[in-house]
Write an enzyme that holds these catalytic residues in place. Structure first.
Site, PDB file in Angstrom:
ATOM      1  N   HIS A   1      67.846  39.923 -12.462  1.00  0.00           N
ATOM      2  CA  HIS A   1      68.834  40.711 -11.724  1.00  0.00           C
ATOM      3  C   HIS A   1      69.893  41.305 -12.654  1.00  0.00           C
ATOM      4  CE1 HIS A   1      70.473  41.744  -7.776  1.00  0.00           C
ATOM      5  NE2 HIS A   1      71.644  41.702  -8.377  1.00  0.00           N
TER       6      HIS A   1
ATOM      7  N   HIS B   1      69.133  44.465  -1.778  1.00  0.00           N
ATOM      8  CA  HIS B   1      69.566  43.144  -1.304  1.00  0.00           C
ATOM      9  C   HIS B   1      68.449  42.576  -0.438  1.00  0.00           C
ATOM     10  CE1 HIS B   1      73.618  40.900  -1.196  1.00  0.00           C
ATOM     11  NE2 HIS B   1      73.196  41.043  -2.421  1.00  0.00           N
TER      12      HIS B   1
END
Lengths: 231, 735
Positions: free
Chosen positions: B43, B87
């Site tokens: 990430h 997300h």
């Protein structure tokens, strides 16, 4: 004439209203921070839409305790013009400056879209440039716009011609299909008994320029200027 | 003593642990280990994708801006800043909060550059709605977006929603935010100048979201795992105050650098700011506002509590800036300072709990990943369209398509989003691209997101090129010149060679198409591990694109305007049904090859359309994509204030009827225009070599009629069809 736009933490249409008053109407306007207590320099105060304090408790329920609201009561008593839009309307209801309350929309969703409104009373500071029965297009954007008032109160509103806008279809007919949030008696906007405090769920500031698909909302602001000039 | 269990639990491999030992020359503390685990996660550090990301083009027609958190383009004196981020995993675990915090996070990435956020778009994907759990996810995600976006006062103006069984067990929530700043007021995410102060502003720190990026976003879902505690909780009211306070703080000119504490929280903000400023920072955790007692140092460093910012400010301006945050009711404290050595030093109770070189933290390892084409693909690419049975009733086909979950109206979604706040929204949602005017200029922005993951699954390279081409076409259709791209690349587990093959081919398609159209990729995000025991997602390289409309009078809409206007088809229709909605909905097949893409033809079409629009010759324009000519005509009829009809009596039936009506060939558009403008348009089409054919005209009666040799192949009552199209999504959720 001098305008004010209230800013509560969480207001989010304050800059939009400011823009319309200053840039479209060309009037003098300033922001009024929620802690201010002196409104004597103003002729008209706008309580804008948004989510004051996040609307976490109940729409408008916390903002009504802001210092500026005390000053507003005094301002309104002295005849100052107040226009509460969306969350601003909800705050006015919570503060008891207008009668009634807001329930959640009948479909329990937030609704943002253009709707038709029928103008019910044009003898007011806010609607004097509309025609009686005129149908206008102004958008709504709210979760709790399902206006409620008991029958007695409704009768008073009607008798005193306090209802300014009703949700209708394009031809001005009142049908449940065109009552987006389920508001009692199709009510979209009302004024106080004295006539100087307006609360409305639709956003006139969002329909004040040709490029935004409608200029019908601008007539609310122009009516105020017109009324003020005549006074 | 740190055990293997600990570093593995944090998501680090034993090779990575060895590398850390080598870098430090000693064992890391627990806090240090935690900091490495988040900074080196997929990430934050992109170890498995960076090699390709750096090949993305950074130049284009408009001057690009490539920053730390979001990039953009320069338009005269303004910077248009934008970024898209995923997300996905949080939204699957807790749809409402997962989506809400996705919105919050991307908004912070924008205003941290000094830009005011002006628009949000959401690209969403779920498993099919027949499954009740998918409905729960879909409703929850929409609820999360509306609750956060509406409250925070940034209009949600566009996006897309698709349903496909490959998203069972792993939905996608990609959120894009666009902001505008004066170009000379842009901020960087940096800390520098020894003695300058590090300020923490916003919400207090709790245990929510610990390991969100290293554990949740960097692993695939396994059965029976409880991951809810790794999802954060959003507070849009605080965010709204944070936007206003931060923009006010930046205006004091006392801010040296600023970064939000989102993924990897304080670790990421402190180390990346120090690294970017080529300096060091020292922070004292005892000063960090907490909402929970007994948090240990590593938890404070890893927390992903939302609505927090880290600022580096000039010492003499600190008080003024802190007063601004406090005026907005936000916590604001000095937690550290800039130091000369290029280290991140973290103290707790007077003790040093971490002392690391900032560059070590921000230099995640780089992996060469194995890739291989999936074996089954060749078989899936086979499709004999001539063997498909010809439908008997084309009206029924039309009705089935326009009420299908991927083609029906999205009004149930976008009417729940405040898409008008800030009063810039010129084109309301549902009209292709969103258009926002820029106050104070005679210009507008056009925004779109695009990806057809079925195409990418059938051919990742071409599928991604089509996504870029279609995004361009969407922008051109409203009168905009494509200017910049942000991407959100969603794939399965990259450690599996067939998944990585998709990633590699998609990004190569993206690179080549953006280079061809001369559009920079200014920002983006990679999301791997989107798979579960139920399915692996189809490759989904979502393209977010921003275009510039050079004059407000160039803005065009898709709907027909005037009775008697000619309806013209630009481009050539080929017998291409591979991966089409028609093939899926009517023949229950998802196979074949996506439509062929000739980038030169695509560009010619776009140039022809934009030229005609800018010369004022076109009344409406809608591009042909999913559902083909027939769905484009339907949109032309019903998306205006009132329904108009179309009488199509001059289609060239050189193909089988269903091929012609439902093929999804690229480089096509349907325009309408006054008869007087036809010869001018013909000249333009000829100049760019674009096939042009007048296929019919706009009529008053609300009917869509398509004739073949005087026989009505389609004769659709549009009032009925319109109601069906608008109500279908809601019916599918509540059925």
């Amino acid at each position: 004439m001098r305008w004010g736009v209230a800013v509560f933490p969480g207001s989010n249409c304050d800059q939009d209203c400011f823009y319309v008053v200053r840039d479209i109407l060309g009037e003098q306007v300033r922001y009024v921070w929620y802690e201010e207590t002196d409104l004597r320099d103003l002729d008209c105060l706008i309580l804008p839409g948004g989510f004051s304090y996040g609307d976490y408790l109940r729409a408008g329920a916390i903002a009504r305790f802001s210092p500026v609201m005390e000053a507003l009561v005094d301002f309104a008593e002295k005849g100052g013009l107040v226009i509460g839009i969306c969350n601003g309307f909800q705050i006015l209801l919570e503060a008891g400056l207008l009668p009634g309350a807001m329930l959640r929309n009948k479909n329990i969703h937030f609704i943002c879209k253009y709707v038709y409104l029928r103008v019910e009373n044009t003898h007011t500071p806010f609607t004097n440039l509309f025609k009686e029965g005129q149908v206008v297009r102004i958008p709504i954007a709210h979760n709790e716009g399902n206006y409620y008032i008991e029958d007695e109160g409704l009768l008073e509103l009607k008798n005193d011609k306090q209802i300014l806008f009703r949700y209708s279809d394009k031809e001005g007919r009142l049908t449940p299909e065109f009552n987006p949030n389920g508001a009692k008696d199709f009510i979209a906007g009302i004024i106080s008994k004295e006539g100087n405090v307006l609360g409305m769920m639709p956003h006139p500031e969002r329909a004040s320029e040709k490029i935004l698909n409608s200029q019908d909302g601008l007539l609310v602001f122009k009516s105020i200027v017109n009324w003020f000039k005549r006074c | 003593m740190l055990t293997e269990e600990i570093y593995r639990g944090l998501g680090l491999s034993s090779e990575e642990y060895q590398k850390i030992l080598k870098l430090l020359g000693r064992e890391p503390t627990l806090t240090e280990l935690a900091m490495f685990s988040v900074e080196w996660s997929e990430h934050c550090g992109y170890p498995r994708s960076r090699a390709y990301l750096k090949l993305l083009p950074k130049k284009g027609k408009f001057k690009p801006l490539v920053g730390e958190d979001a990039g953009g383009i320069i338009l005269e004196d303004l910077a248009i800043v934008f970024k898209m981020e995923s997300h996905n995993h949080p939204s699957y675990v807790e749809p409402k909060q997962g989506a809400a915090t996705g919105v919050g996070g991307i908004i912070r990435d924008i205003f941290t550059t000094g830009a005011r956020p002006v628009a949000l778009l959401d690209s969403l994907r779920f498993g099919q709605l027949a499954n009740l759990y998918n409905r729960y996810l879909f409703r929850g995600v929409v609820d999360g977006i509306q609750s956060y976006g509406n409250c925070v006062g940034v209009p949600t103006v566009g996006g897309e929603v698709y349903f496909d069984p490959s998203y069972n067990g792993n939905c996608l929530v990609n959120v894009m935010c666009v902001g505008i700043a004066p170009k000379d007021k842009l901020m960087r995410a940096q800390a520098k100048g020894e003695g300058n102060l590090i300020i923490y502003a916003g919400a207090s720190t709790g245990r929510d979201g610990i390991g969100g990026c290293s554990i949740l976003a960097s692993k695939e879902f396994k059965e029976n795992e409880e991951k809810r505690p790794t999802v954060q909780i959003g507070d849009p009211f605080t965010e709204k105050c944070l936007i206003e306070a931060t923009l006010e703080a930046i205006a004091t000119q006392g801010v040296i650098g600023i970064k939000d504490m989102g993924a990897a929280g304080l670790t990421c903000a402190s180390s990346e700011m120090a690294s970017a400023g080529d300096a060091g920072v020292e922070i004292d955790l005892d000063l960090v506002p907490r909402r929970e007692e007994g948090m240990s140092a590593w938890e404070v460093m890893m927390s992903e509590s939302q609505e927090r910012m880290l600022l580096c400010v000039k010492k003499e301006k600190a008080k003024e800036i802190m007063d601004i945050y406090r005026k907005w009711g936000l916590k604001c404290v000095i937690i550290g300072k800039v130091i000369k050595t290029k280290e991140v030093i973290v103290k707790e109770k007077g003790q040093i709990v971490a002392k690391l070189k900032a560059k070590d933290l921000t230099s995640a390892p780089l992996y060469n990943m194995a890739y291989q084409e999936p074996e089954c693909l060749k078989e899936i690419n086979k499709l004999d369209i001539d063997s498909l049975p010809l439908p008997e009733d084309f009206n029924q086909v039309m009705l089935k398509l326009l009420s299908s979950e991927n083609l029906c109206s999205r009004n149930w979604v976008y009417e729940q989003y405040d898409h008008m706040v800030q009063t810039n929204t010129v084109l309301l949602p549902g009209l292709g691209s969103a258009v926002l005017r820029i106050k104070g200029k005679n210009k507008a922005l056009a925004l779109t997101t695009d990806c057809n993951s079925v195409y990418c699954y059938l051919d990742p390279f071409v599928g991604t090129q089509i996504a870029v081409s279609e995004a361009c076409r969407n922008l051109v259709s409203v009168g905009a010149e494509p200017a910049g791209v942000t991407d959100c690349l969603n794939f399965g587990n990259p450690e599996k060679p067939d998944r990585y093959w998709y990633f590699k081919n998609c990004i190569e398609g993206l690179i080549s198409a953006c280079k061809f159209f001369n559009i920079p990729v200014v920002s983006g995000n990679v999301s791997f591990y989107n798979e579960s025991p139920q399915a692996v997602i189809k490759p989904t390289p979502t393209i977010g694109m921003v275009g510039i409309i050079k004059d407000l009078k160039f803005i065009r809409t898709p709907f027909f305007k005037k009775e008697g206007d000619l309806i013209v088809l630009l481009g050539e229709t080929l017998p291409e049904l591979g991966g089409s909605e028609y093939l899926k909905e009517i023949h229950n097949q998802v196979r074949g090859k996506p439509p062929a893409l000739d980038l030169n033809k695509e560009l010619s079409l776009q140039k022809a359309v934009l030229t005609a629009i800018e010369k004022g010759l076109i009344s409406s324009c809608v591009d042909c994509s999913e559902g083909g000519i027939s769905l484009a005509l339907f949109e032309g009829c019903v998306t205006g204030k009132e329904i108009k009809g179309a009488f199509i009596d001059n289609l060239e039936f050189n193909l089988r009827e269903d091929f012609l009506l439902f093929s999804e060939s690229t480089a096509r558009a349907i325009i309408s225009l006054s008869k007087n403008n036809l010869s001018e348009i013909e000249k333009i089409a000829k100049k760019y070599g674009v096939p042009l054919r007048v296929i019919g005209r706009v009529i008053k009666e609300p009917k869509l009629v398509i004739l073949k040799n005087n026989f009505a192949l389609i004769d659709l009552d549009l009032e009925k069809a319109f109601r069906l199209w608008r109500k279908s999504l809601e019916s599918l959720i509540t059925a």
